[in-house]
Design an enzyme around this catalytic site. Sequence first.
Site, PDB file in Angstrom:
ATOM      1  N   SER A 178       0.566  -8.896   8.205  1.00 41.30           N
ATOM      2  CA  SER A 178      -0.563  -7.958   8.204  1.00 41.30           C
ATOM      3  C   SER A 178      -0.276  -6.785   9.134  1.00 41.30           C
ATOM      4  CB  SER A 178      -1.830  -8.695   8.649  1.00 41.30           C
ATOM      5  OG  SER A 178      -2.803  -7.774   9.082  1.00 41.30           O
ATOM      6  N   GLU A 217       0.835  -1.209   0.000  1.00 40.79           N
ATOM      7  CA  GLU A 217       0.000   0.000   0.000  1.00 40.79           C
ATOM      8  C   GLU A 217       0.870   1.260   0.000  1.00 40.79           C
ATOM      9  OE1 GLU A 217      -3.091   0.471   3.122  1.00 40.79           O
ATOM     10  OE2 GLU A 217      -2.549   2.596   3.006  1.00 40.79           O
TER      11      GLU A 217
HETATM   12  S1  SF4 Z   1      -7.897  -2.181   6.076  1.00 44.80           S
HETATM   13 FE1  SF4 Z   1      -9.657  -2.710   4.765  1.00 44.80          FE
HETATM   14  S2  SF4 Z   1     -11.027  -0.911   4.797  1.00 44.80           S
HETATM   15 FE2  SF4 Z   1      -8.999  -0.265   5.549  1.00 44.80          FE
HETATM   16  S3  SF4 Z   1      -7.946   0.520   3.733  1.00 44.80           S
HETATM   17 FE3  SF4 Z   1      -7.339  -1.630   3.959  1.00 44.80          FE
HETATM   18  S4  SF4 Z   1      -8.817  -2.743   2.686  1.00 44.80           S
HETATM   19 FE4  SF4 Z   1      -9.680  -0.686   3.019  1.00 44.80          FE
END
Ligand code: SF4
Length: 372
Positions: A283, A149
């Site tokens: 995670s 991300e």
């Molecule tokens: S944790 Fe889930 S809701 Fe939050 S940005 Fe990531 S995919 Fe989207």
Amino acid sequence: MDRLRASGEVTSEDARMTIKLAKEFGFCYGVERCIDLAYAALKVFPDKPIYILGEIIHNPEVNDQIRDMGIRFLSGPNKVADIDDLGADDIVIIPAFGTEVATLEKLKAKGCQFVDTTCGDVMSVWKRVRNYAKEEVTSIIHGKAYHEETKATSSQATSKNGHYLVVLTLEETDYVCDYIENGGDKEEFLKKFEGAYSEGFDPDQHLKAVGVANQTTMMRGETEEVQRRIKAAIERKFGAAKVDSHFRFFDTICGATQERQDALDVLLQKPMDLLLVIGGYNSSNTAHLAEMGEGVLPTYFIKNAAEMADASLIRHWNQHTNQVDETRDWLPDGTLTIGVTAGASCPNNLIEDVICRLLELRGSSADEFLSN
Ligand code: SF4
């Protein structure tokens, strides 16, 4: 799981163990949507090769399921092909955490079709970072530079000719603040943040106007502290009257991450003997839940029920050493209250398995619990 969610707790037959659940845990809306779209892609394109850029979510069980359904991986342990191998007939799934601008451009050039599952909350960070770049403001991203991300978010800054710097800890933040205020050894700075800044980034030039954003799954309190410290450094350097022209901030922690952290906060107020946090070991949001627990009581970050070998041995992830630790006699005799929560990429069946395993370890019948 619906029943457990509603009741919030379960007690063993002999009433010597109570398991308390956080009010919000497990799959978030972004992950649910992403998995739904992957299943839909298999139905809509039954005769076409379907690829995914990397892990669909940070959970090994779910990734194995996706692979077994015929979706082919372009990176990671299940990798079977490269982007260079793809052609115009191929379908490519982009996971919930998005992908880098250059990867997207490469896929477009190949003529691939996309199933873009990028979460809306991630895209709102991208918008923020692009705006910073347009205003010639350097993005300081609170996150993990190697996380998919954050890599995708960083690429949004450079796609608009902007610069970025990723900071992970408060120690790194303080180092940046000191540089903003007093300058310093540029070579040392660049070495310290190697791999965490844009090409051509010059701390002497690009820390004069900065905007803070964050990976959506960071700890809110820490992100707020990062922005507070950077704003204070800017204020000391340029004066309070000029802060607005040198500093921007936008909180981009996603709602699902926040809800899980808030719910755990509430759970941690209750008297408990230990906490189990369930989720994939890579995670980010799960790691933060474990971090919250560690500050309060014995906490075990486990990927599934199998990590609880028996009442005398549990294997669990140590996020500070990046290795699996083994702890003996983790489930003491006597009356116990155990807290349970799970990260946003943890499916219900793994959470249910953990609860059933806990009941079994105390000699209670999980079957009876499940059939009630
Ligand atoms: S944790 Fe889930 S809701 Fe939050 S940005 Fe990531 S995919 Fe989207």
